[in-house]
Design an enzyme around this catalytic site. Sequence first.
Site, PDB file in Angstrom:
ATOM      1  N   LEU A 148      -5.966  -5.856  -5.106  1.00 45.29           N
ATOM      2  CA  LEU A 148      -4.668  -5.205  -4.929  1.00 45.29           C
ATOM      3  C   LEU A 148      -4.455  -4.760  -3.485  1.00 45.29           C
ATOM      4  O   LEU A 148      -3.342  -4.856  -2.963  1.00 45.29           O
ATOM      5  CB  LEU A 148      -4.576  -3.993  -5.862  1.00 45.29           C
ATOM      6  CG  LEU A 148      -3.325  -3.118  -5.758  1.00 45.29           C
ATOM      7  CD1 LEU A 148      -2.066  -3.930  -6.011  1.00 45.29           C
ATOM      8  CD2 LEU A 148      -3.414  -1.940  -6.722  1.00 45.29           C
ATOM      9  N   PHE A 151      -4.080  -8.016  -0.943  1.00 50.17           N
ATOM     10  CA  PHE A 151      -2.889  -8.761  -1.331  1.00 50.17           C
ATOM     11  C   PHE A 151      -1.630  -7.960  -1.003  1.00 50.17           C
ATOM     12  O   PHE A 151      -0.628  -8.512  -0.535  1.00 50.17           O
ATOM     13  CB  PHE A 151      -2.943  -9.075  -2.827  1.00 50.17           C
ATOM     14  CG  PHE A 151      -1.721  -9.805  -3.328  1.00 50.17           C
ATOM     15  CD1 PHE A 151      -1.494 -11.133  -2.994  1.00 50.17           C
ATOM     16  CD2 PHE A 151      -0.787  -9.165  -4.135  1.00 50.17           C
ATOM     17  CE1 PHE A 151      -0.366 -11.808  -3.445  1.00 50.17           C
ATOM     18  CE2 PHE A 151       0.337  -9.828  -4.587  1.00 50.17           C
ATOM     19  CZ  PHE A 151       0.548 -11.157  -4.246  1.00 50.17           C
ATOM     20  N   HIS A 152      -1.695  -6.665  -1.238  1.00 48.66           N
ATOM     21  CA  HIS A 152      -0.574  -5.777  -0.934  1.00 48.66           C
ATOM     22  C   HIS A 152      -0.232  -5.816   0.548  1.00 48.66           C
ATOM     23  O   HIS A 152       0.927  -5.999   0.935  1.00 48.66           O
ATOM     24  CB  HIS A 152      -0.932  -4.355  -1.371  1.00 48.66           C
ATOM     25  CG  HIS A 152       0.043  -3.314  -0.927  1.00 48.66           C
ATOM     26  ND1 HIS A 152      -0.083  -2.630   0.263  1.00 48.66           N
ATOM     27  CD2 HIS A 152       1.178  -2.847  -1.499  1.00 48.66           C
ATOM     28  CE1 HIS A 152       0.928  -1.785   0.400  1.00 48.66           C
ATOM     29  NE2 HIS A 152       1.700  -1.896  -0.649  1.00 48.66           N
ATOM     30  N   HIS A 153      -1.255  -5.654   1.407  1.00 44.64           N
ATOM     31  CA  HIS A 153      -1.004  -5.615   2.849  1.00 44.64           C
ATOM     32  C   HIS A 153      -0.444  -6.939   3.367  1.00 44.64           C
ATOM     33  O   HIS A 153       0.488  -6.951   4.179  1.00 44.64           O
ATOM     34  CB  HIS A 153      -2.297  -5.265   3.590  1.00 44.64           C
ATOM     35  CG  HIS A 153      -2.591  -3.801   3.612  1.00 44.64           C
ATOM     36  ND1 HIS A 153      -1.804  -2.898   4.282  1.00 44.64           N
ATOM     37  CD2 HIS A 153      -3.595  -3.067   3.057  1.00 44.64           C
ATOM     38  CE1 HIS A 153      -2.284  -1.676   4.146  1.00 44.64           C
ATOM     39  NE2 HIS A 153      -3.374  -1.753   3.392  1.00 44.64           N
TER      40      HIS A 153
END
Length: 271
Positions: A148, A151-153
């Site tokens: 998470l 992938f978020h960044h």
Amino acid sequence: MELVEEAKIVAKVSEYAVAYDFEVYDIIGTITWFRKNRNLVYSTIGLYLLAVYFGQKWMKSRPAFKLTLPLFFWNLGLALFSIICTLRGMPELLNFLSKPDGMYLAACVGPPHNFATSFWGLTFVLSKFVELGDTAFIILRKQKLITLHWFHHASILLICWIGYEYYETGGRFMFINAFVHSFMYCYYALKALEIKVPRTISKALTTLQIAQLSYGVYGVFYVLFVWARGRPCRMNLETVVFGGSIFAIFLVLFIRFYRQSYTSHNKSKLK
């Protein structure tokens, strides 16, 4: 109501936000530069993912770095930036939403430009490059790096870049994320100093992140609904589809993270 008439309403409600001299910049020139240099963000994300992979391998046989003070000041700096960004950018969004048909005005009506909001929107986009440094601290301190996180960044950096390329009207809602980050980075700053923060705070922060993602998904469906009714909306299909997909994936991942972290069944497993 025609788009031109609604733009006049926007002009009136935008008068309250007076830009400082340093907030007035060449918007069109900057948008043009972003459009010509999308490869820069692709390259950055590629290098970031390589650094994540090889950084973890490099640290595998090395002791963890403490980095208490650098991590504290890093998070404090991002917290202060997020607070300023919220204070300068959020008023326009709130002002629009308070008007009749405010969601439409905020999400779909573009002109005229508000320099204060635009400037801090630009800095918000650029801050996503800086926030990649969050991952470096996790790797160097040998903490668990969950999917998470990276992938978020990576995906948020890309969607923010594309959003600025099109100068999306829906970009006004990015300041909700700045608002959430104001609390999040303050929390991280306290954690960096090993100050014991009540578990309810971290639970509330995760709930706040889920709420903003839910609102983001709602915003995407709202724009699709506006288009379906044949009403004009100055949003680009690429941003709506890509952004909607990212928000939906994040929403699922954050709900999964919440359940794994805070439900009684999983808490006993973690213990």
